[in-house]
Motif scaffolding. Structure first.
Motif, PDB file in Angstrom:
ATOM      1  N   ARG A  62       8.437  -3.678  -3.732  1.00  0.00           N
ATOM      2  CA  ARG A  62       7.346  -3.117  -4.534  1.00  0.00           C
ATOM      3  C   ARG A  62       6.016  -3.260  -3.809  1.00  0.00           C
ATOM      4  N   GLN A  63       5.748  -4.442  -3.281  1.00  0.00           N
ATOM      5  CA  GLN A  63       4.473  -4.660  -2.598  1.00  0.00           C
ATOM      6  C   GLN A  63       4.365  -3.815  -1.335  1.00  0.00           C
ATOM      7  N   GLU A  95       3.395  -0.420  -2.462  1.00  0.00           N
ATOM      8  CA  GLU A  95       1.990  -0.387  -2.899  1.00  0.00           C
ATOM      9  C   GLU A  95       1.053  -0.346  -1.701  1.00  0.00           C
ATOM     10  N   ASP A 138       1.204   3.176  -0.369  1.00  0.00           N
ATOM     11  CA  ASP A 138       0.473   4.097  -1.236  1.00  0.00           C
ATOM     12  C   ASP A 138      -1.028   3.994  -0.990  1.00  0.00           C
ATOM     13  N   ARG A 139      -1.537   2.777  -0.895  1.00  0.00           N
ATOM     14  CA  ARG A 139      -2.973   2.604  -0.646  1.00  0.00           C
ATOM     15  C   ARG A 139      -3.363   3.141   0.731  1.00  0.00           C
ATOM     16  N   ALA A 174       7.618   1.949  -7.362  1.00  0.00           N
ATOM     17  CA  ALA A 174       6.279   1.369  -7.294  1.00  0.00           C
ATOM     18  C   ALA A 174       5.165   2.393  -7.204  1.00  0.00           C
TER      19      ALA A 174
END
Length: 250
Positions: free
Chosen positions: A197-198, A201, A204-205, A232
């Motif tokens: 998940r991290q 993320e 995505d950022r 995520a």
């Protein structure tokens, strides 16, 4: 620009993959990102034993650098030795640490096969590539990398916990190789590794094109790692790294 996953197993070699090692090629130049346990053997499926032009070590944990010892043997005692020195970009303590791992004295040490260049945050040229190194969150001096050939780019997390620097390094990259060592659970230690998940993320950022989850620890259920990443919110393709997989970024 082509990226080959030589090894992607986390912390130690797994049944299907050596530990961390990634081959990046452009214009006939061949560079390794990390050189973990078992990767020297698998590397020879993709290029010749003496075809490595440069090596970058993200940090000095054994699963990211230990096959430097075997490669020292190959380049020091091979049938056409001595071979040209291979530049190795690594944390400053690499010559001493790797000589100790091999069991040799500090002098002459591994400098008979390698030319060590201390890493520091910033950008520099290696063959046809611009490599940008940034410090990420891990218990030892550890770097994430961005490699660009002027047209395409790949980001590599190395080992890290949550890291704003990793997002900067990966911004707009065509491919992100991001560690996903942990499965979600209570009381995960900070500044050590990421979950799937991290990793998603961070991707995505950074608005990367494709996310490949790496540093896959053999005791984890990798389907769970992938499911946690795909749920995520990252809109691009997400997949598990696989030894032997090739990504052509041309």
């Amino acid at each position: 620009m082509k990226v080959t996953i030589v090894g992607c197993s986390g912390s130690f070699p797994g049944p299907d993959s050596p530990a961390s090692c990634y081959l990046v090629e452009a214009d006939g130049f061949r560079m390794l990102l990390d050189f973990g346990g078992g990767s020297l053997g698998a590397l020879q499926r993709h290029i010749g034993l003496y075809d490595v032009d440069a090596i970058c070590l993200s940090h000095l944990h054994a699963d990211h650098c230990l096959d430097m010892c075997g490669y020292h043997v190959a380049r020091t005692y091979g049938p056409a030795a001595p071979y040209p020195l291979v530049p190795v970009y690594a944390p400053a303590d690499a010559p001493r640490r790797l000589s100790a791992a091999y069991g040799m004295p500090d002098e002459p040490g591994m400098e008979t096969a390698f030319q060590f260049v201390p890493l520091a945050p910033g950008s520099f040229e290696i063959g046809p590539f611009t490599l940008t190194a940034g410090l990420v969150n891990h218990p030892v001096e550890a770097y994430g990398f961005r490699v660009s050939d002027g047209t395409r780019s790949v980001a590599y997390s190395g080992d890290t916990g949550e890291s704003a620097e990793l997002v900067k390094l990966a911004a707009g990259a065509d491919l992100m190789l991001c560690e996903a060592s942990f499965v979600e659970g209570p009381d995960l230690p900070p500044d050590l590794h990421l979950t799937g998940r991290q990793a998603a993320e961070h991707a995505d950022r950074a608005d990367v094109g494709r996310l490949v989850l790496t540093h896959l620890v053999p005791w984890n259920d990798q389907r769970t790692v992938l499911e946690q990443a795909t749920g995520a919110g990252f809109a691009g393709p997400v997949e598990l790294a696989r030894s032997g997989a090739v990504y052509d970024l041309a």
